[in-house]
Design a protein around this motif. Structure first.
Motif, PDB file in Angstrom:
ATOM      1  N   GLY A  41       0.779  -1.226   0.000  1.00  0.00           N
ATOM      2  CA  GLY A  41       0.000   0.000   0.000  1.00  0.00           C
ATOM      3  C   GLY A  41       0.810   1.274   0.000  1.00  0.00           C
ATOM      4  O   GLY A  41       0.248   2.366  -0.164  1.00  0.00           O
ATOM      5  N   ARG A  42       2.123   1.179   0.163  1.00  0.00           N
ATOM      6  CA  ARG A  42       2.972   2.368   0.169  1.00  0.00           C
ATOM      7  C   ARG A  42       3.323   2.782  -1.263  1.00  0.00           C
ATOM      8  O   ARG A  42       3.135   2.022  -2.204  1.00  0.00           O
ATOM      9  CB  ARG A  42       4.238   2.096   0.987  1.00  0.00           C
ATOM     10  N   VAL A  43       3.845   3.991  -1.401  1.00  0.00           N
ATOM     11  CA  VAL A  43       4.040   4.582  -2.733  1.00  0.00           C
ATOM     12  C   VAL A  43       5.519   4.801  -3.010  1.00  0.00           C
ATOM     13  O   VAL A  43       6.250   5.347  -2.177  1.00  0.00           O
ATOM     14  CB  VAL A  43       3.282   5.923  -2.850  1.00  0.00           C
ATOM     15  N   VAL A  44       5.955   4.375  -4.205  1.00  0.00           N
ATOM     16  CA  VAL A  44       7.287   4.698  -4.704  1.00  0.00           C
ATOM     17  C   VAL A  44       7.155   5.910  -5.629  1.00  0.00           C
ATOM     18  O   VAL A  44       6.320   5.910  -6.536  1.00  0.00           O
ATOM     19  CB  VAL A  44       7.906   3.524  -5.479  1.00  0.00           C
ATOM     20  N   TYR A  45       7.968   6.934  -5.406  1.00  0.00           N
ATOM     21  CA  TYR A  45       7.887   8.171  -6.184  1.00  0.00           C
ATOM     22  C   TYR A  45       9.105   8.283  -7.085  1.00  0.00           C
ATOM     23  O   TYR A  45      10.239   8.342  -6.608  1.00  0.00           O
ATOM     24  CB  TYR A  45       7.816   9.374  -5.246  1.00  0.00           C
ATOM     25  N   ASP A  46       8.873   8.317  -8.412  1.00  0.00           N
ATOM     26  CA  ASP A  46       9.978   8.437  -9.359  1.00  0.00           C
ATOM     27  C   ASP A  46       9.940   9.741 -10.145  1.00  0.00           C
ATOM     28  O   ASP A  46      10.701   9.912 -11.105  1.00  0.00           O
ATOM     29  CB  ASP A  46       9.990   7.251 -10.318  1.00  0.00           C
ATOM     30  N   GLY A  47       9.059  10.665  -9.740  1.00  0.00           N
ATOM     31  CA  GLY A  47       8.967  11.942 -10.431  1.00  0.00           C
ATOM     32  C   GLY A  47       7.951  11.975 -11.548  1.00  0.00           C
ATOM     33  O   GLY A  47       7.775  13.013 -12.197  1.00  0.00           O
ATOM     34  N   PHE A  48       7.270  10.847 -11.782  1.00  0.00           N
ATOM     35  CA  PHE A  48       6.257  10.771 -12.831  1.00  0.00           C
ATOM     36  C   PHE A  48       4.915  10.337 -12.229  1.00  0.00           C
ATOM     37  O   PHE A  48       4.395   9.274 -12.553  1.00  0.00           O
ATOM     38  CB  PHE A  48       6.671   9.776 -13.914  1.00  0.00           C
ATOM     39  N   PRO A  49       4.322  11.131 -11.350  1.00  0.00           N
ATOM     40  CA  PRO A  49       3.107  10.689 -10.657  1.00  0.00           C
ATOM     41  C   PRO A  49       1.922  10.446 -11.584  1.00  0.00           C
ATOM     42  O   PRO A  49       1.076   9.602 -11.308  1.00  0.00           O
ATOM     43  CB  PRO A  49       2.823  11.830  -9.676  1.00  0.00           C
ATOM     44  N   TYR A  50       1.836  11.173 -12.698  1.00  0.00           N
ATOM     45  CA  TYR A  50       0.726  11.004 -13.639  1.00  0.00           C
ATOM     46  C   TYR A  50       1.221  10.728 -15.057  1.00  0.00           C
ATOM     47  O   TYR A  50       0.553  11.057 -16.031  1.00  0.00           O
ATOM     48  CB  TYR A  50      -0.171  12.243 -13.631  1.00  0.00           C
ATOM     49  N   GLY A  51       2.415  10.140 -15.139  1.00  0.00           N
ATOM     50  CA  GLY A  51       2.956   9.806 -16.441  1.00  0.00           C
ATOM     51  C   GLY A  51       3.826  10.873 -17.060  1.00  0.00           C
ATOM     52  O   GLY A  51       4.573  10.602 -17.999  1.00  0.00           O
ATOM     53  N   GLU A  52       3.768  12.109 -16.563  1.00  0.00           N
ATOM     54  CA  GLU A  52       4.609  13.191 -17.073  1.00  0.00           C
ATOM     55  C   GLU A  52       5.489  13.713 -15.943  1.00  0.00           C
ATOM     56  O   GLU A  52       5.069  13.756 -14.785  1.00  0.00           O
ATOM     57  CB  GLU A  52       3.763  14.328 -17.645  1.00  0.00           C
ATOM     58  N   LEU A  53       6.716  14.094 -16.276  1.00  0.00           N
ATOM     59  CA  LEU A  53       7.658  14.545 -15.265  1.00  0.00           C
ATOM     60  C   LEU A  53       7.105  15.727 -14.492  1.00  0.00           C
ATOM     61  O   LEU A  53       6.660  16.716 -15.074  1.00  0.00           O
ATOM     62  CB  LEU A  53       8.978  14.941 -15.925  1.00  0.00           C
ATOM     63  N   ALA A  54       7.138  15.619 -13.158  1.00  0.00           N
ATOM     64  CA  ALA A  54       6.679  16.703 -12.295  1.00  0.00           C
ATOM     65  C   ALA A  54       7.840  17.674 -12.053  1.00  0.00           C
ATOM     66  O   ALA A  54       8.968  17.259 -11.809  1.00  0.00           O
ATOM     67  CB  ALA A  54       6.187  16.149 -10.963  1.00  0.00           C
ATOM     68  N   TYR A  55       7.519  18.957 -12.142  1.00  0.00           N
ATOM     69  CA  TYR A  55       8.530  19.950 -11.814  1.00  0.00           C
ATOM     70  C   TYR A  55       7.919  21.010 -10.909  1.00  0.00           C
ATOM     71  O   TYR A  55       6.911  21.611 -11.257  1.00  0.00           O
ATOM     72  CB  TYR A  55       9.104  20.628 -13.068  1.00  0.00           C
ATOM     73  N   PRO A  56       8.491  21.219  -9.723  1.00  0.00           N
ATOM     74  CA  PRO A  56       9.645  20.492  -9.185  1.00  0.00           C
ATOM     75  C   PRO A  56       9.238  19.110  -8.680  1.00  0.00           C
ATOM     76  O   PRO A  56       8.058  18.845  -8.475  1.00  0.00           O
ATOM     77  CB  PRO A  56      10.112  21.387  -8.030  1.00  0.00           C
ATOM     78  N   LEU A  57      10.246  18.256  -8.471  1.00  0.00           N
ATOM     79  CA  LEU A  57       9.980  16.959  -7.854  1.00  0.00           C
ATOM     80  C   LEU A  57       9.459  17.189  -6.444  1.00  0.00           C
ATOM     81  O   LEU A  57      10.044  17.960  -5.687  1.00  0.00           O
ATOM     82  CB  LEU A  57      11.257  16.117  -7.810  1.00  0.00           C
ATOM     83  N   ALA A  58       8.367  16.515  -6.101  1.00  0.00           N
ATOM     84  CA  ALA A  58       7.731  16.810  -4.809  1.00  0.00           C
ATOM     85  C   ALA A  58       7.115  15.553  -4.203  1.00  0.00           C
ATOM     86  O   ALA A  58       5.892  15.416  -4.149  1.00  0.00           O
ATOM     87  CB  ALA A  58       6.669  17.896  -4.979  1.00  0.00           C
ATOM     88  N   PRO A  59       7.955  14.623  -3.727  1.00  0.00           N
ATOM     89  CA  PRO A  59       7.391  13.451  -3.052  1.00  0.00           C
ATOM     90  C   PRO A  59       6.791  13.820  -1.709  1.00  0.00           C
ATOM     91  O   PRO A  59       7.299  14.705  -1.013  1.00  0.00           O
ATOM     92  CB  PRO A  59       8.605  12.536  -2.878  1.00  0.00           C
ATOM     93  N   TRP A  60       5.692  13.168  -1.348  1.00  0.00           N
ATOM     94  CA  TRP A  60       5.114  13.350  -0.018  1.00  0.00           C
ATOM     95  C   TRP A  60       5.983  12.635   1.001  1.00  0.00           C
ATOM     96  O   TRP A  60       6.755  11.730   0.657  1.00  0.00           O
ATOM     97  CB  TRP A  60       3.694  12.805   0.005  1.00  0.00           C
ATOM     98  N   PRO A  61       5.883  13.008   2.278  1.00  0.00           N
ATOM     99  CA  PRO A  61       6.723  12.371   3.302  1.00  0.00           C
ATOM    100  C   PRO A  61       6.573  10.850   3.378  1.00  0.00           C
ATOM    101  O   PRO A  61       7.508  10.165   3.772  1.00  0.00           O
ATOM    102  CB  PRO A  61       6.253  13.043   4.603  1.00  0.00           C
ATOM    103  N   ASN A  62       5.390  10.336   2.997  1.00  0.00           N
ATOM    104  CA  ASN A  62       5.176   8.891   3.072  1.00  0.00           C
ATOM    105  C   ASN A  62       5.492   8.186   1.762  1.00  0.00           C
ATOM    106  O   ASN A  62       5.180   7.013   1.589  1.00  0.00           O
ATOM    107  CB  ASN A  62       3.726   8.591   3.473  1.00  0.00           C
TER     108      ASN A  62
END
Length: 323
Positions: free
Chosen positions: A140-161
């Motif tokens: 149930g935990r989340v791995v964040y690679d910078g592509f939360p919706y398929g497109e690169l997020a700028y800035p990179l912004a992973p949540w604490p969890n």
């Protein structure tokens, strides 16, 4: 927070010395496509009073270079994926069975470390083995690679969890679209759409593969998604309580520069070097890191802690967590 990078560097890594053609070497956050289009050449050449014949020749040359680049990269990435992709769960496949289970067990240990102390992971591998291991054991935990919706997020912004996992040299499913944006496709879709085979054959219809090969590292990290990944690395190094580097040969100058600066800024900082022959290579590691520093800066040999360990190793990761 602890940092691990780059884990399992020997798995699926292909080195090439050919440098892809690019057009924007000065912009750190260029969203301009990596090669000049045929139409762009025809617009530029008349400005220098060149004839139409020269324009056509340059356009053809640009197109040929782009096809060559895509074929080289596609061939390399397809070789990587063929080495690691499960094939109907064939136990004879080298990455199905014991090795794949060992990677999954290490994934579980990495989640434990993330829960206890915080963790950011940077990898130099193109393959998806580590990502798959973390996803298989995420519960149930989340791995964040910078592509939360398929497109690169700028800035990179992973949540604490969310556990950050950034491929510093790119990954199999990432590509740059004709408009310059960077997207990522799930490996299941990459294989179903035969994207890697298309690149191998010179088809760059969906876009250009977003990876760094060989000697292009210093230049390519100025473009996305690599500029964002290396910026995140610099930030994470500043706030890291410890750094572990696994399976890395210290041949990447941009990475060496950031690791060396991390150590040189405070002689109490330590870097663990994990690989089977780490204790034999400590002098070379220190020399490589010192060579990446500007004149007047240095680091102490005692700041590099060699640990002879083969990866993947859940046991080594759990040793970081402690009792």
């Amino acid at each position: 927070m602890r940092m691990l990078e780059p884990l399992s560097d020997g798995v699926g890594r292909i080195n090439q010395s050919w440098t892809p053609p690019t057009t924007n070497a000065t912009s750190k956050r260029s969203r301009v496509p990596l090669t000049v289009s045929r139409g762009a050449v025809r617009e530029i050449v008349p400005l220098i009073n060149a004839g139409l014949g020269i324009a056509d020749a340059l356009a053809d040359a640009s197109h040929a270079l782009r096809v060559l680049y895509v074929r080289v990269v596609g061939t390399a990435l397809l070789a990587v994926d063929n080495a690691v992709a499960p094939r109907d769960f064939d136990p004879a496949h080298p990455y199905v069975g014991a090795d794949r289970m060992a990677i999954r067990e290490m994934g579980i240990a990495l989640w434990e470390l993330f829960e206890r102390e915080g963790l950011a992971i940077y990898t130099l591998n193109y393959d998806s083995l580590l990502m798959e291991a973390l996803l298989d054991s995420r519960d149930g935990r989340v791995v964040y690679d910078g592509f939360p919706y398929g497109e690169l997020a700028y800035p990179l912004a992973p949540w604490p969890n969310q556990l950050p996992l950034y491929p510093l040299h790119g990954t199999l499913g990432a590509y740059q679209t004709p408009d310059g944006s960077v997207r990522k496709t799930r490996m299941e879709d990459v294989r179903a759409r035969r994207m890697l085979e298309g690149w191998r054959d010179g088809d760059f219809g969906p876009g250009l593969p977003a990876v760094v090969l060989g000697d292009a590292k210093r230049h390519s990290i100025r473009q996305e998604p690599f500029a964002s990944y290396y910026e995140a690395l610099s930030v994470d190094l500043e706030r890291a309580s410890s750094v572990v580097v696994g399976g890395y040969g210290f041949g990447d100058v941009p990475l060496n520069t950031r690791l060396a600066r991390y150590l040189a800024a405070d002689n109490q900082r330590l870097l663990q070097d994990w690989r089977p022959t780490a204790t034999q290579a400590v002098d070379d590691v220190v020399a490589a890191l010192r060579g990446a520093l500007p004149a007047g800066s240095t680091l102490d040999e005692a700041q590099v802690l060699p640990v002879d360990v083969g990866l993947p190793s859940a046991e080594a990761v759990r040793a970081l967590v402690g009792p």
